[in-house]
Design an enzyme around this catalytic site. Structure first.
Site, PDB file in Angstrom:
ATOM      1  N   ASP A 157       0.840  -1.192   0.000  1.00  7.82           N
ATOM      2  CA  ASP A 157       0.000   0.000   0.000  1.00  7.82           C
ATOM      3  C   ASP A 157       0.879   1.248   0.000  1.00  7.82           C
ATOM      4  O   ASP A 157       2.018   1.231   0.476  1.00  7.82           O
ATOM      5  CB  ASP A 157      -0.898   0.027   1.240  1.00  7.82           C
ATOM      6  CG  ASP A 157      -1.948  -1.071   1.233  1.00  7.82           C
ATOM      7  OD1 ASP A 157      -2.284  -1.559   0.138  1.00  7.82           O
ATOM      8  OD2 ASP A 157      -2.421  -1.438   2.327  1.00  7.82           O
ATOM      9  N   LYS A 158       0.333   2.337  -0.500  1.00  9.83           N
ATOM     10  CA  LYS A 158       1.080   3.592  -0.579  1.00  9.83           C
ATOM     11  C   LYS A 158       1.743   3.945   0.749  1.00  9.83           C
ATOM     12  O   LYS A 158       2.921   4.314   0.791  1.00  9.83           O
ATOM     13  CB  LYS A 158       0.143   4.722  -1.012  1.00  9.83           C
ATOM     14  CG  LYS A 158       0.786   6.103  -0.989  1.00  9.83           C
ATOM     15  CD  LYS A 158      -0.212   7.193  -1.345  1.00  9.83           C
ATOM     16  CE  LYS A 158       0.412   8.572  -1.194  1.00  9.83           C
ATOM     17  NZ  LYS A 158      -0.542   9.657  -1.527  1.00  9.83           N
TER      18      LYS A 158
END
Length: 322
Positions: A157-158
């Site tokens: 995830d970012k």
């Protein structure tokens, strides 16, 4: 209604504009389903948003309904935001934050900082991604998925930091993809969570898309529908203090947001996770770090570890999680 998968048809694409002519095999398909399956890079919710905003036309007439049934010969045009093209300076700044911590002739492993997307996502057009960095520095020698995700065999995830494997070539990509498919790559994550967690345990809730908020995943003890898939996460408590715990999590499966939603489901959400918990003044992102990878590439054992980044290390000191 034709519920079978629609085979990709010829698509014209230029500066965010996509154009298709519907063929016989797609007759009676819904408009949003057709576009989603044709592009394979946009989510159905993003396509529906484009339709509602008047960015999709059928036979040169704007349409505002996603459930329109298509006919053979229909011409569909969708205008999306023009993709962001990062400058060399943008990529150089990203390069200063990304470390290559292990290298093999067929792959390498990076330490991804929090805040950097792995690849472009619909609706986010102004950020440098890991893929931008790979392409600019010529770190991969091939591309898959129409150049959208070269080298990418798994994602973080970012706002998750830590270890990530990048394939250098088609052989490395195929071999690593098979290892992931067969669950032969062991992954460990470190998380800071709310509450006092048990010494150890396993979470096997099914995971699927939240029916109300599409950006969220949902966990369930029972399989709600065909979109919910089996998931398994083992965990153990490293330290606890004042209703905060430091946890090591080992996901066996690789579902979207798996660790975040599994820990939230048992009452221990990640600190700083605004999607599944609440904002925390100490964190600008959720407290999750991919800390270790181990696997065998042919006969070579690969074991790589990554220390906590400064923000999570400072949080551990603050909460006395030694």
């Amino acid at each position: 209604m034709n519920n079978s998968t629609i085979l990709p048809e010829k698509c014209t694409q230029f500066n965010g504009l996509y154009k298709w002519t519907v063929q016989k095999q797609a007759v009676n398909s819904r408009l949003d389903k057709y576009i989603t399956e044709q592009t394979n890079i946009f989510s159905r919710s993003f396509v529906q948003k484009m339709i509602l905003q008047g960015n999709v036309s059928v036979n040169q007439k704007a349409v505002l309904k996603a459930n329109i049934v298509l006919k053979s010969g229909d011409t569909i045009i969708m205008q999306t935001p023009i993709p962001y093209k990062p400058t060399i300076d943008d990529i150089k700044i990203a390069n200063e934050r990304i470390d290559i911590v292990y290298e093999h002739e067929d792959f390498f492993i990076i330490n991804k900082p929090a805040g950097i997307l792995v690849h472009k996502v619909p609706g986010v057009n102004n950020q440098v991604t890991i893929v931008d960095w790979l392409l600019n520095y010529g770190l991969v020698s091939y591309a898959l998925h129409d150049n959208v995700r070269p080298g990418i065999v798994h994602r973080l995830d970012k706002n998750t930091s830590g270890l990530m494997i990048i394939a250098k070539n088609p052989y490395g990509h195929a071999y690593l993809a098979k290892l992931f498919q067969d669950r032969l790559i062991q992954k460990k994550y470190v998380a800071i969570v709310q509450g006092i967690t048990p010494p150890e345990g396993s979470i096997d809730f099914y995971i699927g898309r939240d029916p109300i908020t599409k950006s969220r995943m949902a966990a369930s003890r029972v399989k709600r529908d065909h979109t919910f898939r089996t998931a398994l996460t083992h965990f153990k408590t490293v330290a606890s203090n004042n209703s905060i715990s430091l946890v090591e999590a080992s996901p066996v499966t690789g579902r979207t947001h798996q660790i975040r939603i599994h820990l939230q489901a048992i009452g221990h959400p990640l600190l700083g996770d605004t999607l599944y918990h609440v904002a925390d003044a100490m964190f600008t992102r959720h407290a999750l770090h991919a800390s270790a990878l181990s696997f065998t590439f042919h006969d070579q054992l690969v074991c790589v570890a990554s220390a906590l980044p400064d923000d999570l290390n400072q949080a551990c000191l603050y909460y006395n999680l030694n």
